[in-house]
Design a protein around this motif. Structure first.
Motif, short mmCIF file in Angstrom:
data_model
loop_
_atom_site.label_atom_id
_atom_site.label_comp_id
_atom_site.label_asym_id
_atom_site.label_seq_id
_atom_site.Cartn_x
_atom_site.Cartn_y
_atom_site.Cartn_z
N ARG A 1 73.12 14.10 -162.99
CA ARG A 1 72.51 12.88 -163.54
C ARG A 1 71.63 13.16 -164.74
O ARG A 1 71.63 12.43 -165.71
CB ARG A 1 71.69 12.16 -162.47
N TRP B 1 73.63 13.63 -168.14
CA TRP B 1 74.65 12.65 -168.50
C TRP B 1 74.85 12.59 -170.01
O TRP B 1 75.98 12.41 -170.48
CB TRP B 1 74.31 11.27 -167.94
N GLY B 2 73.81 12.77 -170.79
CA GLY B 2 73.93 12.72 -172.25
C GLY B 2 74.80 13.83 -172.79
O GLY B 2 75.61 13.63 -173.71
N VAL C 1 78.45 13.02 -172.00
CA VAL C 1 78.99 12.04 -172.95
C VAL C 1 79.25 12.71 -174.30
O VAL C 1 80.29 12.47 -174.93
CB VAL C 1 78.04 10.84 -173.09
N THR D 1 87.81 10.77 -173.08
CA THR D 1 87.46 9.47 -172.52
C THR D 1 87.03 9.60 -171.07
O THR D 1 86.09 8.93 -170.62
CB THR D 1 88.66 8.50 -172.64
N ILE E 1 83.49 10.90 -171.09
CA ILE E 1 82.56 9.84 -171.49
C ILE E 1 82.34 8.88 -170.32
O ILE E 1 81.20 8.50 -170.01
CB ILE E 1 83.10 9.08 -172.72
N ALA E 2 83.42 8.49 -169.65
CA ALA E 2 83.30 7.57 -168.52
C ALA E 2 82.45 8.18 -167.40
O ALA E 2 81.63 7.49 -166.79
CB ALA E 2 84.69 7.19 -167.99
N GLY F 1 80.10 10.49 -167.74
CA GLY F 1 78.71 10.53 -168.19
C GLY F 1 78.04 9.16 -168.11
O GLY F 1 76.89 9.04 -167.69
N MET F 2 78.76 8.12 -168.50
CA MET F 2 78.19 6.77 -168.45
C MET F 2 77.98 6.33 -167.01
O MET F 2 77.00 5.64 -166.70
CB MET F 2 79.08 5.78 -169.21
N ARG G 1 74.88 7.91 -165.87
CA ARG G 1 73.71 7.24 -166.48
C ARG G 1 73.35 5.97 -165.70
O ARG G 1 72.19 5.67 -165.47
CB ARG G 1 74.02 6.89 -167.93
N ARG G 2 74.35 5.22 -165.30
CA ARG G 2 74.10 3.97 -164.55
C ARG G 2 73.49 4.27 -163.18
O ARG G 2 72.80 3.43 -162.63
CB ARG G 2 75.39 3.18 -164.39
#
Length: 194
Positions: free
Chosen positions: A24, A27-28, A31, A181, A184-185, A187-188, A191-192
């Motif tokens: 967590r 996450w940056g 991404v 992709t 990225i998904a 990582g996002m 983040r959530r």
């Protein structure tokens, strides 16, 4: 009464939850890696001939290293029969790697021909297997998958040897975009969860 915590209940070690908690905070970076991989895929799609040549050259270097390792294994063999087989196998592998490095577009032509033939054969086998599936099984999806694979292989072979200039680079670019992709998904999603 059990003394294990819910985090360690299933396997006795670190749990998936603790692994996700560790990711967590990063996450940056995840991404950023996804964006970088996707950009590499777009660059590969922008110059598919160059991507084809570079990917075949990299494969050639890996083949030379693998051939050298197999020859070293042959020298470590205790019997003469194995010695000669390992040396021959390693030498052929390294020679094919040198060929790929020296002339990557010709090597790409051979690899593309093999790829197209493999896709056609795989598609035919899937279609045959689909019609042998029992009722209630998803035979339609298997048949559709086989048809798409057969058509893709047929298109590659129909345009061969010209297709060898762009097919491997195009596949590499598409694969990199999808891989990026996915990063990225992930990582996002992490983040959530923060």
């Amino acid at each position: 009464m059990s003394t294990t915590t819910p985090d360690n209940a299933a396997y006795g070690g670190p749990s998936l939850r603790s692994g996700i908690d560790t990711l967590r905070s990063r996450w940056g970076w995840i991404v950023a890696v996804g964006v970088l991989i996707s950009l590499c895929g777009l660059i590969a799609l922008g110059s598919v001939v160059m991507a084809t040549a570079v990917s075949v050259t990299v494969v050639g270097f890996m083949m030379v290293v693998s051939g050298a390792i197999e020859m070293a294994h042959g020298f470590a063999s205790k019997s003469w029969g194995r010695f000669f087989l390992w040396i021959l196998l390693g030498a052929l592998y390294a020679l094919a790697g040198v060929f790929a490095i020296m002339n990557p577009l010709l090597a790409a032509s051979v690899l593309t021909l093999m790829l197209g033939a493999g896709l056609v054969a795989s598609g035919i086998v899937r279609i045959i297997l689909a019609f042998q599936m029992k009722e209630g099984a998803p035979w339609g999806w298997v048949a559709l998958s086989g048809l798409v694979t057969l058509l893709l292989g047929g298109m590659i072979l129909a345009h061969w040897p010209v297709s060898s200039l762009y097919v491997l680079g195009m596949f590499l670019g598409i694969d990199l975009i999808f891989a990026g992709t996915g990063w990225i998904a992930m990582g996002m999603a992490l983040r959530r969860r923060t």
